[in-house]
Design an enzyme around this catalytic site. Structure first.
Site, PDB file in Angstrom:
ATOM      1  N   CYS A  33      25.505  -8.378 -31.486  1.00  0.00           N
ATOM      2  CA  CYS A  33      24.176  -7.830 -31.143  1.00  0.00           C
ATOM      3  C   CYS A  33      23.184  -7.825 -32.311  1.00  0.00           C
ATOM      4  O   CYS A  33      22.035  -8.216 -32.114  1.00  0.00           O
ATOM      5  CB  CYS A  33      24.282  -6.432 -30.548  1.00  0.00           C
ATOM      6  SG  CYS A  33      25.903  -5.908 -30.077  1.00  0.00           S
ATOM      7  N   ARG A  88      37.673  -7.470 -35.751  1.00  0.00           N
ATOM      8  CA  ARG A  88      37.786  -6.017 -35.843  1.00  0.00           C
ATOM      9  C   ARG A  88      39.155  -5.671 -36.373  1.00  0.00           C
ATOM     10  O   ARG A  88      40.148  -6.263 -35.975  1.00  0.00           O
ATOM     11  CB  ARG A  88      37.570  -5.368 -34.479  1.00  0.00           C
ATOM     12  CG  ARG A  88      36.139  -5.573 -34.001  1.00  0.00           C
ATOM     13  CD  ARG A  88      35.862  -4.884 -32.695  1.00  0.00           C
ATOM     14  NE  ARG A  88      34.614  -5.381 -32.146  1.00  0.00           N
ATOM     15  CZ  ARG A  88      34.199  -5.159 -30.912  1.00  0.00           C
ATOM     16  NH1 ARG A  88      34.940  -4.428 -30.100  1.00  0.00           N
ATOM     17  NH2 ARG A  88      33.062  -5.644 -30.487  1.00  0.00           N
ATOM     18  N   GLN A 130      33.781 -13.266 -27.877  1.00  0.00           N
ATOM     19  CA  GLN A 130      33.161 -12.636 -26.709  1.00  0.00           C
ATOM     20  C   GLN A 130      32.269 -13.644 -25.999  1.00  0.00           C
ATOM     21  O   GLN A 130      31.618 -14.453 -26.648  1.00  0.00           O
ATOM     22  CB  GLN A 130      32.286 -11.469 -27.164  1.00  0.00           C
ATOM     23  CG  GLN A 130      33.054 -10.329 -27.788  1.00  0.00           C
ATOM     24  CD  GLN A 130      32.113  -9.220 -28.222  1.00  0.00           C
ATOM     25  OE1 GLN A 130      31.143  -9.473 -28.939  1.00  0.00           O
ATOM     26  NE2 GLN A 130      32.387  -8.009 -27.791  1.00  0.00           N
ATOM     27  N   ASP A 173      29.383 -13.369 -25.000  1.00  0.00           N
ATOM     28  CA  ASP A 173      28.351 -12.363 -25.187  1.00  0.00           C
ATOM     29  C   ASP A 173      26.971 -12.873 -24.782  1.00  0.00           C
ATOM     30  O   ASP A 173      26.707 -14.067 -24.845  1.00  0.00           O
ATOM     31  CB  ASP A 173      28.328 -11.991 -26.678  1.00  0.00           C
ATOM     32  CG  ASP A 173      28.009 -10.532 -26.885  1.00  0.00           C
ATOM     33  OD1 ASP A 173      27.716  -9.845 -25.885  1.00  0.00           O
ATOM     34  OD2 ASP A 173      28.044 -10.077 -28.041  1.00  0.00           O
ATOM     35  N   HIS A 232      22.681 -11.163 -24.803  1.00  0.00           N
ATOM     36  CA  HIS A 232      21.770 -10.024 -24.893  1.00  0.00           C
ATOM     37  C   HIS A 232      20.465 -10.395 -24.228  1.00  0.00           C
ATOM     38  O   HIS A 232      19.895 -11.440 -24.513  1.00  0.00           O
ATOM     39  CB  HIS A 232      21.585  -9.617 -26.350  1.00  0.00           C
ATOM     40  CG  HIS A 232      22.855  -9.129 -26.952  1.00  0.00           C
ATOM     41  ND1 HIS A 232      23.669  -9.939 -27.703  1.00  0.00           N
ATOM     42  CD2 HIS A 232      23.492  -7.937 -26.846  1.00  0.00           C
ATOM     43  CE1 HIS A 232      24.748  -9.260 -28.055  1.00  0.00           C
ATOM     44  NE2 HIS A 232      24.673  -8.044 -27.559  1.00  0.00           N
ATOM     45  N   LYS A 263      25.883   2.432 -18.495  1.00  0.00           N
ATOM     46  CA  LYS A 263      26.513   1.116 -18.331  1.00  0.00           C
ATOM     47  C   LYS A 263      27.258   1.002 -17.017  1.00  0.00           C
ATOM     48  O   LYS A 263      27.502   1.997 -16.331  1.00  0.00           O
ATOM     49  CB  LYS A 263      27.460   0.838 -19.494  1.00  0.00           C
ATOM     50  CG  LYS A 263      28.562   1.866 -19.633  1.00  0.00           C
ATOM     51  CD  LYS A 263      29.507   1.502 -20.771  1.00  0.00           C
ATOM     52  CE  LYS A 263      30.593   2.559 -20.883  1.00  0.00           C
ATOM     53  NZ  LYS A 263      31.736   2.163 -21.640  1.00  0.00           N
ATOM     54  N   HIS A 287      23.305  -5.564 -22.982  1.00  0.00           N
ATOM     55  CA  HIS A 287      24.475  -6.288 -23.491  1.00  0.00           C
ATOM     56  C   HIS A 287      25.326  -6.614 -22.267  1.00  0.00           C
ATOM     57  O   HIS A 287      25.528  -5.751 -21.425  1.00  0.00           O
ATOM     58  CB  HIS A 287      25.369  -5.423 -24.386  1.00  0.00           C
ATOM     59  CG  HIS A 287      24.679  -4.678 -25.469  1.00  0.00           C
ATOM     60  ND1 HIS A 287      24.863  -4.997 -26.790  1.00  0.00           N
ATOM     61  CD2 HIS A 287      23.863  -3.606 -25.453  1.00  0.00           C
ATOM     62  CE1 HIS A 287      24.177  -4.143 -27.542  1.00  0.00           C
ATOM     63  NE2 HIS A 287      23.560  -3.292 -26.749  1.00  0.00           N
TER      64      HIS A 287
HETATM   65 ZN   LIG Z   1      25.957  -6.459 -27.738  1.00  0.00          ZN
END
Ligand SMILES: [Zn+2]
Ligand SMILES: [Zn+2]
Length: 648
Positions: free
Chosen positions: A335, A364, A382, A384, A386, A470, A516
């Site tokens: 992000c 992580r 991910q 991912d 945005h 969320k 997200h």
């Molecule tokens: Zn994010």
């Protein structure tokens, strides 16, 4: 009178001291017979606890997690009773319910529990259960509690940390335990119980303390449920993605590379690439733009995003440059990088929404004990994206993301799911950042979008992140296990922290809203779940090899190559097994690899320009001799059943 609010929003009035069981009976006697636990204003209570104030009451049956928890925790009391009976002088410590069953941590001192004792313990638990003993909670003073447990250092330690006036004991049969509550009405409904295993566990999880014995058990209201559960466990073992991942040659781990860092083997990489291409294609149609960002970022980036303050100490430590003394962190999330991409130029409301997508690899730190196959790793990718939009666009954007998530699930055979809507804790609004107005807008956007798309939803108050509400997709796999997959999250925090803006129709600068979202979550975890859900029999469009050509002898290799070329023209992925092995062995190996189609070629087939199909797992059945064109039509028809075209 007190007002009791039920989960459907209805409010009923009762005389004070009404119990949850009374409320259940007021709904219906039949329902009340199934109620085994309750929570009042978010706190677990007994079904016999007198309620004295207004509040929200949830009544649980075995079918809800709240019911199972009480059921299992109550069984741990009965098991503790039996352990004390069979091993006099042992010291009991704690016996909570867990996601599947319960455990009790026991100091057996010089005695020992062995597998040979399990059956005897189980039988005795059921014998006591049949006697239908009520669970009764009673308050005790701290002094009295300490006196009762004066020979048990563990309970003494627990009691010492409790406030006088808040301590309760639970009695059933001849047994008493220190407990704060959460029991079923009586032991009579425990009809099946099994001790699953014993393991060592340090008191309070601290290895400086004495090692205790953790006795794991599970129980059910029907013998049949236990039988099914044990069968499911066996099937889960057969489907374990770590086992299948090795057999199907999808991924591996190397102690030299480091734990928690998966290595994708060619077949696994091809599978993953196909999943990525599938999503990229749909995302392109949905108006996403691909971006690429580095695997590290300056520490400052994560100080700005707030990640450093929150997770910094528990992350991989900074990487320093030798000359400039710069500090970089491995990217734990994408992000912040995407916010900086948005910040590259100014935007007008007419340019929004901007949708940036990236298969972004993040790192992580997970403790080595937490690592597990592909589901808990230290480096993962991910899917991912945005989305930066105006508050007015939030509603539509949310619906679009849901469409995409549903398309992904449908194409991969996940049909059974619920959507959890995580909202603010209404009592503690100050915990959350952002204006009330924006929160209401976002919460309503999620609720409306979920209703509009006809999702089966559950609302979880207090489960929102501090920066926004969320929607989480909870998917049930073929074994009935629940996994959290896709997440869609609204965020007011990061756009502010990164000072993101757009010019509104009023010519003023405004802060965009950020969404997200990740339909798969992470490629690693998703593929692990997909392996276990399908037992390695992936949807045909995703299979690493859709067909394998088996020659009856090397005489037909030239024909086999011709078949392979023709299949490639039809975009069918195939291989030739030209090993010097018997056809029987080749079939067994192809079955093991779960290859959907075995194409057998010999004299007949060469003469007629055909192939003989043998389907995975269908010995003798459905076998037919067809031309390549006919086979291609069969494959395409089958692919079309699961893989649809994404439309917006
Ligand atoms: Zn994010
Ligand atoms: Zn208890």
């Amino acid at each position: 009178m007190i007002k009791i609010t039920l989960p459907d929003g209805s409010v009923k009035e009762f005389a004070p001291e009404v119990t949850p069981m009374d409320v259940a009976k007021s709904i219906s006697e039949g329902f009340a017979r199934n109620v085994i636990s309750a929570s009042f204003n978010g706190t677990i209570v007994e079904t016999t606890t007198p309620l004295t104030t207004d509040g929200s009451l949830i009544l649980y049956t075995w079918n809800e997690d709240g019911g199972k928890k009480a059921f299992w925790h109550s069984t741990s009391h009965v098991m503790a009773q039996v352990l004390e009976e069979m091993y006099p002088g042992i010291k009991l410590t704690l016996g909570p319910a867990i996601s599947n069953g319960f455990y009790y941590d026991v100091d057996f001192e010089d005695q020992k529990i062995t597998d040979a004792d399990f059956k005897k313990i189980e039988d005795r638990v059921l014998e006591i259960s049949r006697e239908k003993h009520e669970f009764k909670l009673r308050p005790v003073s701290k002094a009295e509690a300490l006196e009762v447990y004066k020979d048990n250092v563990y309970k003494t330690e627990l009691i010492s940390n409790l406030e006088d006036g808040t301590i309760t004991f639970c009695d059933h049969s001849t047994f008493t335990d220190l407990c704060r509550g959460g029991h079923i009405p009586n032991t009579g409904i425990i009809k099946a119980m099994k001790i699953m295993s014993v393991a060592g566990a340090y008191w309070r999880g601290d290895e400086k303390n004495k090692q205790l014995t953790r006795v794991y058990g599970i129980s059910f209201p029907k013998q049949k449920d236990l039988t099914e559960y044990l069968e499911l466990l066996e099937e889960a073992k057969r489907r374990d993605h770590r086992k299948l991942g090795k057999e199907l040659e999808l991924f591996a781990f190397s102690a030299k590379v480091g734990q928690g860092l998966p290595l994708w083997l060619p077949k696994g990489a091809a599978l993953r690439d196909r999943l990525e291409q599938f999503l990229k294609k749909a995302q392109k149609k949905a108006g996403y733009e691909q971006v690429i960002t580095p695997h590290i970022g300056q520490k400052e980036l994560y100080v700005t995003s707030g990640h450093y303050a929150k997770y910094g100490a528990d992350s991989f430590q900074p990487i320093n440059t030798p000359a400039e003394g710069e500090e970089f962190l491995l990217k734990p999330m994408n992000c912040p990088h995407h916010c900086e991409i948005y910040n590259v130029r100014p935007w007008s409301y007419k340019d929004l929404p901007k949708r940036y997508a990236e298969f972004g690899t993040v790192y992580r730190y997970e403790q080595s004990g937490e690592l597990h196959g592909l589901t808990r790793v230290r480096g993962f990718t991910q899917d991912d994206a945005h989305i930066f939009c105006t508050p007015d666009q939030l509603d539509q954007e949310f619906k679009n993301v849901i469409d995409l998530v549903l398309y992904v699930f449908g194409s991969l055979g996940f049909e059974n799911f619920t959507a959890q809507i995580s909202l603010r804790d209404q009592e503690n609004r100050e915990k959350y950042i952002g204006s009330d107005e924006n929160w209401e807008k976002a919460e309503n956007a999620i609720i409306n979008a979920a209703a509009d798309k006809g999702l089966k939803t559950v609302v979880a108050y207090g489960e929102a992140a501090f920066y926004g509400p969320k929607l989480d997709f909870m998917v049930k796999d073929a074994l009935g296990r629940q996994w959290q997959l896709g997440t869609i999250q609204v965020d007011y925090n990061l756009p502010e922290r990164f000072e993101l803006t757009y010019k509104g129709s009023d010519d003023q600068l405004h802060t965009p809203v950020m969404i997200h979202r990740a339909p798969f979550g992470s490629m690693e975890r998703f593929i692990a779940i997909l392996i276990e859900h399908t037992a390695g029999k992936f949807p045909l469009w995703l299979m690493p090899e859709q067909a394998i050509i088996l020659c009856l002898s090397e005489k037909y290799e030239i024909y086999a190559k011709k078949v392979l070329n023709l299949l490639e023209n039809h975009e069918i992925r195939a291989l030739i097994d030209n090993r010097n092995e018997t056809i029987g062995k080749k079939i067994r190996d192809a079955e093991m690899q779960k290859t959907p189609f075995m194409l057998i070629v010999g004299e007949e087939e060469e003469k007629n320009g055909t192939i003989s199909i043998r389907r995975h797992g269908q010995e003798g059945k459905g076998n037919s001799t067809v031309t390549i064109e006919e086979f291609a039509a069969i494959v395409n028809e089958e692919i079309g059943k699961t893989l649809k075209t994404f439309t917006v």
